[in-house]
Design a protein around this motif. Structure first.
Motif, mmCIF file in Angstrom:
data_model
loop_
_atom_site.group_PDB
_atom_site.id
_atom_site.type_symbol
_atom_site.label_atom_id
_atom_site.label_comp_id
_atom_site.label_asym_id
_atom_site.label_seq_id
_atom_site.Cartn_x
_atom_site.Cartn_y
_atom_site.Cartn_z
ATOM 1 N N GLN A 58 0.835 -1.204 0.000
ATOM 2 C CA GLN A 58 0.000 0.000 0.000
ATOM 3 C C GLN A 58 0.869 1.254 0.000
ATOM 4 O O GLN A 58 0.577 2.225 -0.715
ATOM 5 N N ALA A 59 1.952 1.253 0.795
ATOM 6 C CA ALA A 59 2.855 2.407 0.835
ATOM 7 C C ALA A 59 3.533 2.599 -0.524
ATOM 8 O O ALA A 59 3.672 3.729 -1.014
ATOM 9 N N TYR A 61 2.336 1.733 -3.414
ATOM 10 C CA TYR A 61 1.325 2.211 -4.351
ATOM 11 C C TYR A 61 1.064 3.707 -4.164
ATOM 12 O O TYR A 61 0.938 4.449 -5.148
ATOM 13 N N GLN A 62 0.999 4.151 -2.901
ATOM 14 C CA GLN A 62 0.792 5.572 -2.639
ATOM 15 C C GLN A 62 1.963 6.396 -3.181
ATOM 16 O O GLN A 62 1.762 7.467 -3.777
ATOM 17 N N ASN A 63 3.178 5.902 -2.977
ATOM 18 C CA ASN A 63 4.354 6.606 -3.515
ATOM 19 C C ASN A 63 4.317 6.637 -5.038
ATOM 20 O O ASN A 63 4.686 7.643 -5.657
ATOM 21 N N ARG A 65 1.602 6.599 -6.929
ATOM 22 C CA ARG A 65 0.581 7.564 -7.344
ATOM 23 C C ARG A 65 1.107 8.998 -7.236
ATOM 24 O O ARG A 65 0.882 9.815 -8.133
ATOM 25 N N LYS A 66 1.812 9.293 -6.133
ATOM 26 C CA LYS A 66 2.362 10.641 -5.976
ATOM 27 C C LYS A 66 3.391 10.938 -7.058
ATOM 28 O O LYS A 66 3.432 12.049 -7.604
#
Length: 209
Positions: A58-59, A61-63, A65-66
């Motif tokens: 999840q971390a 994936y968030q990175n 996306r950013k």
């Protein structure tokens, strides 16, 4: 010789068999309980590992996306900047036409619409007569001295500058005037003292004559 369980009749082995079966069941139950505890502990470890893997994914994936969003904005800014930079010569022509009073009628509406659109996209014009000369924003094409200025000053804007945000697309082309050598720019008590000294010298000179 095997003892007979109490209460058992001579020659009757049923009680002994029941005791053996009961002991075996108890041993099996105890083994099952121990095995179950091991399985629960192993399951808890596996859940913890899977949870950690999920949090890590999840971390990541968030990175991702950013990073994609940041790259998308960067690509957009570059594209807009390239378009606006290619329109600067057109804006220069409009400025020259306006200086000669030729921006009238329908051409005036088109010119104003174009200037409004590029301003909304972030293109800003800068460079005004009388502002201090800044080598990071201005390019001096002409140079002179003047007693009317106390610092390097833009006295004429030969071509306006343009920027997008804090990034300079083109510096303003200017004529610069520096303070006249020997010009008295001191103000305040020191200046008053100097003037007082000059008056005293003049008075002394007058009394000698």
């Amino acid at each position: 010789m095997t003892e007979k369980p109490q209460g058992a009749e001579p020659g009757d082995d049923s009680a002994a068999e029941e005791a053996v079966i009961k002991a075996a069941e108890e041993a099996a139950a105890a083994g099952a309980e121990g095995s179950g505890a091991d399985e629960v502990a192993a399951a808890k470890r596996e859940v913890a590992e899977r949870t950690a893997d999920l949090q890590r994914l999840q971390a990541e994936y968030q990175n991702y996306r950013k990073r994609v969003e940041r790259d998308r904005l960067t690509v957009r800014e570059i594209a807009v900047s390239n378009i606006l930079e290619s329109l600067i010569p057109v804006l220069d022509d409009i400025g020259r036409a306006r200086d000669h009073g030729e921006v009238t009628g329908g051409f005036k509406s088109v010119a104003e619409s174009l200037e409004t659109v590029v301003a909304k996209l972030g293109l800003q014009q800068f460079g005004k007569e009388g502002e201090p000369f800044d080598p990071t924003m201005h390019e001096a094409l002409m140079h002179s001295y003047s007693s009317d200025v106390t610092e390097d000053t833009c006295v004429q804007i030969l071509q306006p500058g343009y920027r997008i945000g804090e990034r300079i697309i083109r510096p303003a082309m200017v004529a610069v005037a520096e303070p006249q050598p020997g010009t008295q720019t001191t103000s305040g008590p020191d200046a008053d003292t100097a003037k007082g000294g000059e008056k005293k010298d003049q008075a002394d000179g007058g009394s000698d004559s």
